[in-house]
Design an enzyme around this catalytic site. Sequence first.
Site, PDB file in Angstrom:
ATOM      1  N   GLN A  20     -61.276   3.062  24.705  1.00  0.00           N
ATOM      2  CA  GLN A  20     -62.673   3.319  25.400  1.00  0.00           C
ATOM      3  C   GLN A  20     -64.597   3.642  25.254  1.00  0.00           C
ATOM      4  O   GLN A  20     -64.943   3.587  24.978  1.00  0.00           O
ATOM      5  CB  GLN A  20     -62.214   4.395  26.910  1.00  0.00           C
ATOM      6  CG  GLN A  20     -61.822   3.480  27.825  1.00  0.00           C
ATOM      7  CD  GLN A  20     -61.459   4.392  28.707  1.00  0.00           C
ATOM      8  OE1 GLN A  20     -60.320   5.131  28.372  1.00  0.00           O
ATOM      9  NE2 GLN A  20     -62.164   5.311  29.745  1.00  0.00           N
ATOM     10  N   HIS A 121     -52.592   4.773  25.736  1.00  0.00           N
ATOM     11  CA  HIS A 121     -53.498   4.448  27.039  1.00  0.00           C
ATOM     12  C   HIS A 121     -54.012   3.371  26.930  1.00  0.00           C
ATOM     13  O   HIS A 121     -54.881   2.991  26.597  1.00  0.00           O
ATOM     14  CB  HIS A 121     -54.911   5.689  26.517  1.00  0.00           C
ATOM     15  CG  HIS A 121     -55.849   5.968  27.225  1.00  0.00           C
ATOM     16  ND1 HIS A 121     -55.866   7.353  28.184  1.00  0.00           N
ATOM     17  CD2 HIS A 121     -56.036   5.499  28.886  1.00  0.00           C
ATOM     18  CE1 HIS A 121     -57.001   7.033  28.674  1.00  0.00           C
ATOM     19  NE2 HIS A 121     -56.698   6.203  29.427  1.00  0.00           N
ATOM     20  N   ASN A 165     -50.100   7.665  28.905  1.00  0.00           N
ATOM     21  CA  ASN A 165     -51.374   7.887  29.682  1.00  0.00           C
ATOM     22  C   ASN A 165     -50.656   7.270  31.238  1.00  0.00           C
ATOM     23  O   ASN A 165     -51.170   5.798  31.259  1.00  0.00           O
ATOM     24  CB  ASN A 165     -52.628   7.310  29.906  1.00  0.00           C
ATOM     25  CG  ASN A 165     -53.516   8.192  30.622  1.00  0.00           C
ATOM     26  OD1 ASN A 165     -54.202   9.263  31.334  1.00  0.00           O
ATOM     27  ND2 ASN A 165     -54.425   6.782  30.994  1.00  0.00           N
ATOM     28  N   GLU A 166     -51.255   7.870  32.102  1.00  0.00           N
ATOM     29  CA  GLU A 166     -50.972   7.201  34.019  1.00  0.00           C
ATOM     30  C   GLU A 166     -49.932   5.917  33.613  1.00  0.00           C
ATOM     31  O   GLU A 166     -50.149   4.091  34.283  1.00  0.00           O
ATOM     32  CB  GLU A 166     -52.147   6.602  33.902  1.00  0.00           C
ATOM     33  CG  GLU A 166     -53.315   8.344  34.387  1.00  0.00           C
ATOM     34  CD  GLU A 166     -54.876   7.292  35.336  1.00  0.00           C
ATOM     35  OE1 GLU A 166     -55.429   6.045  35.268  1.00  0.00           O
ATOM     36  OE2 GLU A 166     -55.102   8.679  35.579  1.00  0.00           O
ATOM     37  N   TYR A 296     -58.690  13.422  40.661  1.00  0.00           N
ATOM     38  CA  TYR A 296     -60.507  12.316  40.659  1.00  0.00           C
ATOM     39  C   TYR A 296     -60.245  12.066  42.409  1.00  0.00           C
ATOM     40  O   TYR A 296     -61.477  12.574  42.515  1.00  0.00           O
ATOM     41  CB  TYR A 296     -60.826  10.649  40.153  1.00  0.00           C
ATOM     42  CG  TYR A 296     -60.441  10.518  38.980  1.00  0.00           C
ATOM     43  CD1 TYR A 296     -62.074  10.834  38.277  1.00  0.00           C
ATOM     44  CD2 TYR A 296     -59.557  10.575  37.851  1.00  0.00           C
ATOM     45  CE1 TYR A 296     -61.804  10.609  36.792  1.00  0.00           C
ATOM     46  CE2 TYR A 296     -59.113   9.810  36.450  1.00  0.00           C
ATOM     47  CZ  TYR A 296     -60.704  10.688  35.979  1.00  0.00           C
ATOM     48  OH  TYR A 296     -60.476  10.098  35.189  1.00  0.00           O
ATOM     49  N   GLU A 352     -57.002  14.883  33.530  1.00  0.00           N
ATOM     50  CA  GLU A 352     -58.247  13.981  32.921  1.00  0.00           C
ATOM     51  C   GLU A 352     -58.715  14.776  34.346  1.00  0.00           C
ATOM     52  O   GLU A 352     -58.467  14.672  35.385  1.00  0.00           O
ATOM     53  CB  GLU A 352     -58.161  12.980  33.582  1.00  0.00           C
ATOM     54  CG  GLU A 352     -58.242  12.281  32.103  1.00  0.00           C
ATOM     55  CD  GLU A 352     -57.972  10.847  31.972  1.00  0.00           C
ATOM     56  OE1 GLU A 352     -58.043  10.126  33.317  1.00  0.00           O
ATOM     57  OE2 GLU A 352     -57.521  10.240  31.229  1.00  0.00           O
ATOM     58  N   GLU A 405     -65.420   1.981  31.093  1.00  0.00           N
ATOM     59  CA  GLU A 405     -64.725   1.589  32.090  1.00  0.00           C
ATOM     60  C   GLU A 405     -64.007   1.209  32.619  1.00  0.00           C
ATOM     61  O   GLU A 405     -63.858   0.338  33.122  1.00  0.00           O
ATOM     62  CB  GLU A 405     -65.581   2.351  33.030  1.00  0.00           C
ATOM     63  CG  GLU A 405     -64.856   2.713  33.942  1.00  0.00           C
ATOM     64  CD  GLU A 405     -63.807   3.883  34.143  1.00  0.00           C
ATOM     65  OE1 GLU A 405     -64.186   4.947  33.407  1.00  0.00           O
ATOM     66  OE2 GLU A 405     -62.364   4.035  34.763  1.00  0.00           O
ATOM     67  N   TRP A 406     -63.193   0.250  31.808  1.00  0.00           N
ATOM     68  CA  TRP A 406     -62.315  -0.430  32.003  1.00  0.00           C
ATOM     69  C   TRP A 406     -62.826  -1.817  32.642  1.00  0.00           C
ATOM     70  O   TRP A 406     -63.889  -2.074  32.300  1.00  0.00           O
ATOM     71  CB  TRP A 406     -61.058  -0.273  32.415  1.00  0.00           C
ATOM     72  CG  TRP A 406     -60.400   0.907  32.302  1.00  0.00           C
ATOM     73  CD1 TRP A 406     -60.601   2.457  32.244  1.00  0.00           C
ATOM     74  CD2 TRP A 406     -59.373   1.168  30.645  1.00  0.00           C
ATOM     75  NE1 TRP A 406     -59.559   3.266  31.254  1.00  0.00           N
ATOM     76  CE2 TRP A 406     -59.338   2.394  30.259  1.00  0.00           C
ATOM     77  CE3 TRP A 406     -59.630   0.057  29.974  1.00  0.00           C
ATOM     78  CZ2 TRP A 406     -58.378   2.915  29.396  1.00  0.00           C
ATOM     79  CZ3 TRP A 406     -58.585   0.480  27.958  1.00  0.00           C
ATOM     80  CH2 TRP A 406     -58.583   1.830  28.414  1.00  0.00           C
TER      81      TRP A 406
HETATM   82  O1  LGS Z   1     -61.293   6.112  32.262  1.00  0.00           O
HETATM   83  C1  LGS Z   1     -60.264   6.361  33.159  1.00  0.00           C
HETATM   84  C2  LGS Z   1     -60.727   7.595  34.525  1.00  0.00           C
HETATM   85  C3  LGS Z   1     -61.392   7.471  35.282  1.00  0.00           C
HETATM   86  O2  LGS Z   1     -60.986   7.326  36.385  1.00  0.00           O
HETATM   87  C4  LGS Z   1     -58.787   6.466  32.138  1.00  0.00           C
HETATM   88  O3  LGS Z   1     -58.878   5.953  30.900  1.00  0.00           O
HETATM   89  C5  LGS Z   1     -57.934   6.415  33.332  1.00  0.00           C
HETATM   90  O4  LGS Z   1     -57.024   7.139  32.557  1.00  0.00           O
HETATM   91  C6  LGS Z   1     -58.067   7.234  34.682  1.00  0.00           C
HETATM   92  O5  LGS Z   1     -57.314   6.444  35.047  1.00  0.00           O
HETATM   93  N1  LGS Z   1     -59.320   7.575  34.459  1.00  0.00           N
HETATM   94  C7  LGS Z   1     -59.643   7.225  36.189  1.00  0.00           C
HETATM   95  N2  LGS Z   1     -59.321   6.890  37.407  1.00  0.00           N
HETATM   96  C8  LGS Z   1     -58.952   7.314  38.538  1.00  0.00           C
HETATM   97  C9  LGS Z   1     -58.274   7.057  39.364  1.00  0.00           C
HETATM   98  C10 LGS Z   1     -58.912   7.047  41.062  1.00  0.00           C
HETATM   99  C11 LGS Z   1     -58.568   5.888  42.030  1.00  0.00           C
HETATM  100  C12 LGS Z   1     -59.013   6.271  43.064  1.00  0.00           C
HETATM  101  C13 LGS Z   1     -58.844   5.400  44.026  1.00  0.00           C
HETATM  102  C14 LGS Z   1     -59.636   5.668  45.608  1.00  0.00           C
HETATM  103  C15 LGS Z   1     -59.626   4.322  46.911  1.00  0.00           C
END
Ligand code: LGS
Length: 446
Positions: A20, A121, A165-166, A296, A352, A405-406
């Site tokens: 990233q 990651h 990571n995740e 988040y 995070e 952001e992916w």
């Molecule tokens: O940039 C990524 C962040 C941003 O939001 C990071 O690399 C990841 O590790 C991580 O997944 N990140 C991220 N996740 C938030 C996912 C929230 C999904 C909520 C969906 C609700 C409908």
Amino acid sequence: MSEKVFPKDFMWGAATASYQIEGSPLVDGAGSSIWHRFSHTPGNTYNGDTGDVADDHYNKYKEDIALMKELGLKAYRFSISWPRIFPYGKGKINEKGVDFYNRLVDELLKANITPFVTLYHWDLPAALQDLGGWTNRDIAYWYTDYADYMFQRFGDRVKNWITLNEPWVMAFVGHFMGEHAPGMKDLYASFSAVHNQLRAHSKTVKTFREENIKEGKIGITLSNTSHDPAADSQEDIDAARLAHEWSNYPLFLNPIYKGDYPKGIKEHVSEFLPHNYENDLEEIKEKIDFVGINYYSGDLVKTDTKSFLGGKTVERGLPKTEMGWEIYPEGFYKILKGVQEEYNPKEVYVTENGAAFDDKVVNQEVHDEKRIEYLKQHLEQALRAIQNGVTLKGYFAWSLLDNFEWAWGYSKRFGIVYVDYKTQKRIIKDSGKWYSQVIKNNSFEF
Ligand code: LGS
């Protein structure tokens, strides 16, 4: 208004990930990653954006560490790009890749910033994807060999390690929804990716213990969304619970702490689990030192017999971030409290937490009040968790810098530092200035 005071020695940090921010994905002998391939395949990312340049952190790491110092960060979470070290995933070592992280770690230590290293990651060496990636059982060995080599090269200076990571996002967004690399849509592949990530994780933890790194700690970072039932009915409660067991910490912590997949997973989706998965459970149950929680957003769940796992999201009118995700700080508390109650980890870190907003530069400043508000509300809940028995030791804001952001490319900004992608100039946002005061005072007014 009252003063929210954090415990002494609370670890304040910020987080990033290699693909990233680094840019230069193929320089100095690095191999291609699945994210390099995925983002270079038309149609996969917003605007066709790639990580080719990103924040040019590969060249600007010194400047970025100076910024971290200016902010007063006590810790920095970053990830190592596996294909920089092993261009083909295994076998041949690329010394220049090791050099980069040596320089980074040394510079951090010089600035008195504690490194937290994520070993994976999402930027898997592309050569390993050609062998089946996370769906190949051998990946547990490939990954452990890579991780062990990292312990040997950096373990004298890096004491805090995060295996994955995740893994839920890797497994399901990458292998079922097709929105992340490797872009597959196969539920069976997803569950085999879950299982093989758990195997890779636990083999690595075991190897870490054997390396006997002085004061070394190792954990795993998991994604979480607070799933709450829409109504007080048994159906909605069950649907929300199942969504929780599937997409939050239980999917991984239940095997790690209790030696089996969560009850709901076994009841409802066992057909997707790999054949003879039971034989690996004993090995997966390997003690870790801390749990990393990413949080988040929240999600209100209603029963829906037609959907996978029997639940659907319903709107509840909460304010949203630029991603369209609900702002639900209370859910942060529920997740933190839940992980402590369900698995009682020795230590918890928030690895995070943060938000994307539509930031604008005005006279070289970024007045991101909404992000400050988001951080205040979430830190308040983190403190409440500590006061209610959660062994929370630190917090990492996502992210230090605006970045790739992916699938959303550069269209979404999560940084507490703004990045002008044309000039690579960094501007500390108001949220960064505010966070820096929080760190300095170990408290904030709210
Ligand atoms: O940039 C990524 C962040 C941003 O939001 C990071 O690399 C990841 O590790 C991580 O997944 N990140 C991220 N996740 C938030 C996912 C929230 C999904 C909520 C969906 C609700 C409908």
